[in-house]
Design a protein around this motif. Structure first.
Motif, short mmCIF file in Angstrom:
data_model
loop_
_atom_site.label_atom_id
_atom_site.label_comp_id
_atom_site.label_asym_id
_atom_site.label_seq_id
_atom_site.Cartn_x
_atom_site.Cartn_y
_atom_site.Cartn_z
N GLN A 81 0.77 -1.31 -0.06
CA GLN A 81 -0.05 -0.15 0.09
C GLN A 81 0.84 1.16 0.00
O GLN A 81 0.60 2.03 -0.72
CB GLN A 81 -0.90 0.03 1.35
N SER A 82 2.09 1.10 0.73
CA SER A 82 2.86 2.57 0.89
C SER A 82 3.55 2.59 -0.49
O SER A 82 3.80 3.82 -0.88
CB SER A 82 3.83 2.25 1.82
N MET A 83 3.92 1.58 -1.19
CA MET A 83 4.34 1.83 -2.68
C MET A 83 3.36 2.05 -3.68
O MET A 83 3.58 2.77 -4.81
CB MET A 83 4.98 0.37 -3.13
N MET A 84 2.32 2.10 -3.20
CA MET A 84 1.13 2.58 -4.18
C MET A 84 0.93 4.18 -4.13
O MET A 84 0.24 4.66 -5.00
CB MET A 84 -0.25 1.91 -3.88
N VAL A 85 1.63 5.00 -2.89
CA VAL A 85 1.55 6.23 -2.84
C VAL A 85 2.58 6.90 -3.50
O VAL A 85 3.80 6.79 -3.10
CB VAL A 85 1.31 6.43 -1.34
N VAL A 86 2.58 7.77 -4.43
CA VAL A 86 3.57 8.41 -4.95
C VAL A 86 3.65 9.78 -4.41
O VAL A 86 2.87 10.69 -4.49
CB VAL A 86 3.54 8.94 -6.49
N ARG A 87 4.81 10.13 -3.76
CA ARG A 87 4.72 11.46 -3.02
C ARG A 87 6.01 12.38 -3.65
O ARG A 87 7.12 11.70 -3.94
CB ARG A 87 5.33 11.09 -1.71
N ALA A 88 5.75 13.56 -3.88
CA ALA A 88 6.76 14.33 -4.50
C ALA A 88 7.67 14.91 -3.57
O ALA A 88 7.65 15.23 -2.38
CB ALA A 88 5.86 15.69 -5.05
N PRO A 89 8.90 15.15 -3.91
CA PRO A 89 9.93 15.23 -2.99
C PRO A 89 9.75 16.98 -2.62
O PRO A 89 10.54 17.02 -1.46
CB PRO A 89 11.16 15.34 -3.89
N VAL A 90 9.12 17.71 -3.34
CA VAL A 90 8.96 19.05 -2.90
C VAL A 90 7.51 19.46 -3.20
O VAL A 90 6.71 18.57 -4.08
CB VAL A 90 9.94 19.95 -3.62
N SER A 91 6.89 20.39 -2.67
CA SER A 91 5.48 20.95 -3.02
C SER A 91 5.68 21.83 -4.41
O SER A 91 6.71 22.42 -4.76
CB SER A 91 4.97 21.81 -1.91
N GLY A 92 4.70 21.72 -4.80
CA GLY A 92 4.32 22.59 -6.31
C GLY A 92 3.03 22.32 -6.96
O GLY A 92 2.45 21.67 -6.61
#
Length: 229
Positions: free
Chosen positions: A29-40
């Motif tokens: 489940q955690s691998m299914m979430v894509v998090r950006a390294p920065v906001s934008g």
């Protein structure tokens, strides 16, 4: 008693197996979430929900911290006057003007085009479109320069040159290296020392060694000292 002990061991084994399955599911489940390294702000997306992304595939492009940049090109002769932090005025195709700041001046120059890259930070605006075109006017550091009227600079297969009037009122072709174009004047980076008399017009009709009747013309020089005349 032996039967109860066996049941207890079986229950513990089942619990351990269930915990392992749960941990694996949480990891998936955690691998299914894509998090950006920065906001934008997301500019483009190349995947859709349910698709399997390949290793190294670019899924999103975003403007970091709500900022976008102009990837500009500047002539090699102009790079020396540019520096990070310089203010820039960027004009968009629709006529709008945005204020920006130079973030980076590349130390490299393209050997073919003789152009260097300059990155200008811009505020986020609905008028900006990734891949669009814009022109930038950058405030450069003031400096002294030798300039000549644009009409006096000749161009041929060997590059730029000036026809300098020498002793005996004859003309001599002097190869020069040009820089900035300032109004109707051209910066002369290399080739003359300043103060020389040059042919202002009609130089294409003259050959080196031709005799001319020189007339001094005072020309205002707003770009610097030692202008060729």
């Amino acid at each position: 008693m032996a039967e109860r002990a066996l049941q207890a061991r079986s229950a513990k084994a089942a619990l351990a197996q269930a915990q392992a399955v749960l941990a694996d599911l949480r990891l998936r489940q955690s691998m299914m979430v894509v998090r950006a390294p920065v906001s934008g702000r997301i500019l483009s997306r190349s995947v859709r929900p349910g698709e399997v992304a390949a290793a190294g595939q670019v899924m999103f492009r975003l403007a970091r911290d709500g900022l976008v940049e102009l990837d500009a090109e500047a002539a090699e002769t102009r790079l020396a006057g540019l520096a990070p932090g310089a203010r820039a005025s960027v004009r968009l195709p629709d006529g709008q003007t945005l204020s920006g700041v130079v973030r980076l001046v590349s130390p490299e120059v393209d050997p073919q085009t003789k152009l260097g890259r300059v990155r200008v930070q811009l505020p986020l605006s609905q008028a900006l479109h990734p891949g669009g075109f814009a022109e930038a006017m950058i405030n450069t550091r003031p400096r002294q320069a030798i300039t000549a009227p644009q009409s006096a600079v000749l161009y041929d297969g060997d590059g730029a040159s000036l026809l300098v009037v020498v002793q005996g009122e004859r003309v001599r072709k002097v190869p020069v290296k040009t820089g900035l174009l300032i109004g109707d004047r051209v910066e002369i980076v290399q080739g003359v020392r300043g103060g020389e008399r040059v042919v202002l017009s009609g130089g294409a009709l003259l050959l080196p060694g031709d005799k001319v009747k020189a007339t001094n013309v005072e020309i205002a020089d707003a770009a610097g000292k030692g202008a060729a005349r």
